[in-house]
Design a protein around this motif. Structure first.
Motif, PDB file in Angstrom:
ATOM      1  N   VAL A 134      -4.617  -6.552  67.100  1.00 16.71           N
ATOM      2  CA  VAL A 134      -4.704  -6.954  65.895  1.00 16.71           C
ATOM      3  C   VAL A 134      -5.558  -6.182  64.997  1.00 16.71           C
ATOM      4  N   GLY A 135      -6.976  -5.996  65.393  1.00 15.35           N
ATOM      5  CA  GLY A 135      -7.799  -5.388  64.687  1.00 15.35           C
ATOM      6  C   GLY A 135      -7.464  -3.922  64.389  1.00 15.35           C
ATOM      7  N   ALA A 136      -6.829  -3.370  65.203  1.00 13.34           N
ATOM      8  CA  ALA A 136      -6.241  -1.908  65.259  1.00 13.34           C
ATOM      9  C   ALA A 136      -5.354  -1.803  63.934  1.00 13.34           C
ATOM     10  N   ALA A 137      -4.383  -2.745  64.158  1.00 14.85           N
ATOM     11  CA  ALA A 137      -3.085  -3.133  63.301  1.00 14.85           C
ATOM     12  C   ALA A 137      -3.639  -3.320  61.759  1.00 14.85           C
ATOM     13  N   ILE A 138      -4.885  -4.095  61.638  1.00 18.00           N
ATOM     14  CA  ILE A 138      -5.461  -4.438  60.324  1.00 18.00           C
ATOM     15  C   ILE A 138      -5.834  -2.981  59.762  1.00 18.00           C
ATOM     16  N   LEU A 139      -6.214  -1.944  60.459  1.00 17.85           N
ATOM     17  CA  LEU A 139      -6.871  -0.630  59.983  1.00 17.85           C
ATOM     18  C   LEU A 139      -5.521  -0.405  59.278  1.00 17.85           C
ATOM     19  N   GLY A 140      -4.553  -0.185  60.235  1.00 27.84           N
ATOM     20  CA  GLY A 140      -3.128   0.524  59.792  1.00 27.84           C
ATOM     21  C   GLY A 140      -2.569  -0.107  58.458  1.00 27.84           C
ATOM     22  N   ALA A 141      -2.727  -1.612  58.268  1.00 31.24           N
ATOM     23  CA  ALA A 141      -2.447  -2.273  57.222  1.00 31.24           C
ATOM     24  C   ALA A 141      -3.005  -1.891  55.964  1.00 31.24           C
ATOM     25  N   CYS A 142      -4.348  -1.612  56.072  1.00 28.55           N
ATOM     26  CA  CYS A 142      -5.278  -1.177  55.003  1.00 28.55           C
ATOM     27  C   CYS A 142      -4.889   0.081  54.400  1.00 28.55           C
ATOM     28  N   ALA A 143      -4.662   1.116  55.439  1.00 25.41           N
ATOM     29  CA  ALA A 143      -4.330   2.575  55.309  1.00 25.41           C
ATOM     30  C   ALA A 143      -3.009   2.586  54.395  1.00 25.41           C
ATOM     31  N   SER A 144      -2.043   1.594  54.724  1.00 19.42           N
ATOM     32  CA  SER A 144      -0.818   1.440  54.220  1.00 19.42           C
ATOM     33  C   SER A 144      -0.707   1.303  52.564  1.00 19.42           C
ATOM     34  N   GLY A 145      -1.820   0.528  52.282  1.00 22.21           N
ATOM     35  CA  GLY A 145      -2.044   0.098  50.672  1.00 22.21           C
ATOM     36  C   GLY A 145      -1.571  -1.165  50.752  1.00 22.21           C
ATOM     37  N   ASP A 146      -1.024  -2.110  51.760  1.00 12.13           N
ATOM     38  CA  ASP A 146      -0.665  -3.147  51.724  1.00 12.13           C
ATOM     39  C   ASP A 146      -1.485  -4.261  51.310  1.00 12.13           C
ATOM     40  N   PHE A 147      -2.407  -4.233  51.873  1.00  8.84           N
ATOM     41  CA  PHE A 147      -3.806  -5.021  51.405  1.00  8.84           C
ATOM     42  C   PHE A 147      -4.837  -4.254  50.659  1.00  8.84           C
ATOM     43  N   ALA A 148      -5.394  -5.124  49.764  1.00 16.63           N
ATOM     44  CA  ALA A 148      -6.474  -4.635  48.794  1.00 16.63           C
ATOM     45  C   ALA A 148      -7.911  -4.050  49.704  1.00 16.63           C
ATOM     46  N   SER A 149      -8.170  -4.755  50.662  1.00 20.53           N
ATOM     47  CA  SER A 149      -9.272  -4.520  51.593  1.00 20.53           C
ATOM     48  C   SER A 149      -9.255  -4.975  52.861  1.00 20.53           C
ATOM     49  N   ILE A 150     -10.190  -4.364  53.680  1.00 15.80           N
ATOM     50  CA  ILE A 150     -10.234  -4.824  55.153  1.00 15.80           C
ATOM     51  C   ILE A 150     -10.558  -6.256  55.211  1.00 15.80           C
ATOM     52  N   LYS A 151     -11.409  -6.950  54.303  1.00 18.44           N
ATOM     53  CA  LYS A 151     -11.589  -8.304  53.829  1.00 18.44           C
ATOM     54  C   LYS A 151     -10.413  -8.859  53.960  1.00 18.44           C
ATOM     55  N   GLU A 152      -9.363  -8.973  52.847  1.00 20.24           N
ATOM     56  CA  GLU A 152      -8.426  -9.419  52.849  1.00 20.24           C
ATOM     57  C   GLU A 152      -7.466  -9.499  54.026  1.00 20.24           C
ATOM     58  N   ALA A 153      -7.401  -8.246  54.548  1.00 19.05           N
ATOM     59  CA  ALA A 153      -6.377  -8.039  55.704  1.00 19.05           C
ATOM     60  C   ALA A 153      -6.980  -8.942  57.077  1.00 19.05           C
ATOM     61  N   MET A 154      -8.327  -8.980  57.040  1.00 19.37           N
ATOM     62  CA  MET A 154      -8.954 -10.091  58.085  1.00 19.37           C
ATOM     63  C   MET A 154      -8.577 -11.331  58.006  1.00 19.37           C
ATOM     64  N   GLU A 155      -8.738 -11.770  56.806  1.00 20.73           N
ATOM     65  CA  GLU A 155      -8.351 -13.239  56.626  1.00 20.73           C
ATOM     66  C   GLU A 155      -6.995 -13.496  56.625  1.00 20.73           C
ATOM     67  N   LYS A 156      -6.171 -12.788  56.267  1.00 20.04           N
ATOM     68  CA  LYS A 156      -4.778 -13.164  56.415  1.00 20.04           C
ATOM     69  C   LYS A 156      -4.185 -12.830  57.682  1.00 20.04           C
ATOM     70  N   MET A 157      -4.778 -11.797  58.648  1.00 17.97           N
ATOM     71  CA  MET A 157      -4.079 -11.265  59.935  1.00 17.97           C
ATOM     72  C   MET A 157      -4.942 -11.805  61.064  1.00 17.97           C
ATOM     73  N   GLY A 158      -6.000 -12.430  60.832  1.00 15.49           N
ATOM     74  CA  GLY A 158      -6.951 -13.085  61.812  1.00 15.49           C
ATOM     75  C   GLY A 158      -6.451 -14.602  61.945  1.00 15.49           C
TER      76      GLY A 158
END
Length: 551
Positions: free
Chosen positions: A487-511
């Motif tokens: 999931v952590g690796a996928a969070i990186l991919g999600a951030c690179a895609s531009g779908d999340f504004a930041s890693i912090k936002e992706a962590m909160e929504k995907m964890g």
């Protein structure tokens, strides 16, 4: 309507290279693992403390598992790819071909694994310099970091490897290069394992002082002079060749990578804990420690200001969570130690046959066997006369002494299944006592920690989890998704895609939190006494070694 809803779902691929296997997962935008696959990779041990792998073998496994998890999914819904891996050293020549890291000249074996301890002499000399960069690795560099391994290569394989080498990659960076053709390095790898600093970059004086001035001359091209923050997009995404290898469309976003433990931390530490009655609720993320426990264990704590902890790596700025300082404690052998102790016991064949007959794995069977023999006692109290010091592969934190050895006190002549179960229990307790030792050292230096977040293979073992809660006295949070590293690796991919504004936002929504394990408060006095014995064991080891060294 259902078809339209399905079509709107966004997916991300997380690829994790562990010590013995490669895993991939297809993860949706809410953090749910939709598909998962794994494949073993080869390890060579040509001599004691030398562990080698093949980058070609690793990449082939990455491609195989990725194709499996994306099979049948509309490729247009896959938005990004993230890699994490062990902090192993990959050596390539100037044409990006693998170079042997061994005297046999086997070029396919071009990876020195993270757990390789061949560079003991080199790391001792590096530590003797007392250079200022060592302050960011707890004051003492580990033999598992890259500078001593590079120095070993120069001193032992100068003609066959050092002089021919064009690129030295941390394994996570090798994977992002293989996917994109871009040699950029992740801030996570170079800061945590190579002595790069986020504010000052490379320190020329360090490399010159330890005898690796060659790296300075070419402006660090061989080890990285283009650094990206984890989650940043690398180049133009997947190259045509990598896309074909992985079974993905060309151009999909590829993120700057993370070390595997840091990906696990990213997957769990930022989860929303509301409604779980945890002490870290309404507290900053700095009150949490993520523990990633597999072959080895890492203890990841973050802070808003730099905290220097003796014997604990860091502080590293933005190495895991952007804007926060990271300290990383660790134990070099945990899952590997449990396997070693259990499989090496004379009663192991009996355990194997009984576990197979009951259709359970060996650890589930051992846990149930302990419940049988405990009678009226709490399970943990069975080891009142049996104690283990767990540093069979040296101590990473907080003592930073790779010469320490394992110890067992309280053996008898009995060799049955009961005794195997007891030594298994005592080993798990010793690992948890080691975690307590690390946490207390971090807290003494200024961390304020009240909750543990566990992930990795050992977090699937309920005995391992409960012992960590009981012995540390802190609640343990388990992720809803067992594969938090992916999931952590996928969070990186999600951030690179531009779908999340930041890693912090992706962590909160995907964890997501799955279960909370509370400590048994009534067992505190017993484990306080076990901890006293634990600390005495290393005192005695050092005392008897001092006696023998005077011989």
């Amino acid at each position: 309507m259902q078809c339209e809803k399905q079509a709107s779902i966004k997916y991300y691929v997380g690829i994790d290279v562990g010590s013995a296997s490669v895993r991939a997962a297809l993860v949706d935008e809410s953090g749910t693992v939709v598909a998962h696959a794994d494949e073993p990779i080869q390890i060579w041990e040509p001599q004691p403390d030398h562990y080698e792998q093949s980058s070609a073998d690793i990449w082939a496994a990455c491609c195989s598992v990725t194709k499996k998890v994306v099979s049948g999914v509309d490729a247009s819904q896959i938005r990004g790819v993230g890699f994490d891996a062990t902090c192993s050293l990959v050596v390539m020549d100037k044409q990006f071909q693998p170079l042997a890291v061994n005297s046999e000249g086997q070029n396919n074996r071009n990876v020195i694994m993270w757990m390789d301890h061949r560079a003991v002499s080199q790391v001792e000399r590096i530590n003797a310099t007392q250079h200022r960069v060592l302050s960011c690795v707890g004051g003492v560099m580990s033999v598992e970091m890259q500078p001593p391994k590079l120095l070993w290569i120069k001193e032992n394989l100068q003609e066959s490897c050092w002089e021919k080498a064009g690129y030295f990659f941390d394994l996570p960076d090798f994977l992002s290069w293989k996917a994109t053709g871009v040699t950029a390095r992740s801030l996570c790898t170079v800061v945590c394992k190579w002595t790069y600093t986020s504010d000052g970059g490379w320190d020329d004086s360090f490399w010159k002082m330890i005898g690796l001035e060659d790296l300075v001359k070419d402006k660090y091209e061989k080890i990285g002079n283009h650094i990206l923050s984890p989650g940043e997009p690398v180049g133009k995404g997947l190259t045509p060749g990598a896309a074909k290898d992985l079974g993905l469309p060309e151009g999909i976003a590829v993120a700057a990578s993370l070390i595997d433990a840091h990906a696990g931390g990213l997957g769990v530490i930022g989860a929303d804990v509301k409604g779980h009655n945890l002490p870290c609720e309404n507290q900053p993320i700095t009150s949490r420690v993520a523990m990633i426990c597999g072959t080895s264990s890492c203890h990841m704590g973050v802070s808003e200001v730099p905290i220097f902890v003796p014997g604990v790596w860091g502080p590293y700025f933005s190495a895991m969570v952007p804007g926060l300082w990271l300290n990383e404690g660790g134990q070099s052998a945990t899952g590997k130690l449990i396997d070693h102790v259990v499989r090496g016991h004379v009663a192991f064949p009996e355990l194997q046959s009984k576990a197979a007959a009951s259709a359970h794995n060996i650890y589930t069977y051992l846990n149930s066997h302990l419940d049988v023999i405990k009678k009226s006692l709490p399970v943990g109290f069975l080891t009142v006369d049996l104690h283990v010091w767990p540093d069979f592969h040296g101590n990473r934190s907080p003592l930073t002494d790779l010469t320490l050895k394992g110890m067992v006190v309280g053996l008898t002549l009995s060799q049955g299944l009961d005794e195997l179960a007891l030594i298994y229990l005592a080993t798990i307790q010793a690992i948890a006592l080691g975690t307590r030792h690390i946490l207390e050292t971090m807290q003494a230096a200024g961390h304020d920690i009240n909750t543990l977040f566990l992930c990795g293979g050992l977090s699937k073992n309920p005995l391992f989890v409960q012992m960590h809660a009981d012995i540390t006295g802190k609640p343990v949070v388990l992720s809803k998704e067992v594969e938090s590293v992916l999931v952590g690796a996928a969070i990186l991919g999600a951030c690179a895609s531009g779908d999340f504004a930041s890693i912090k936002e992706a962590m909160e929504k995907m964890g997501k939190i799955g279960r909370v394990v509370q400590p048994n408060r009534g067992h505190k006095r017993f484990y306080d006494k076990k901890y006293e014995v634990f600390l005495k064991l290393v005192e005695h080891q050092r005392e008897y070694r001092s006696i023998m060294n005077s011989f």
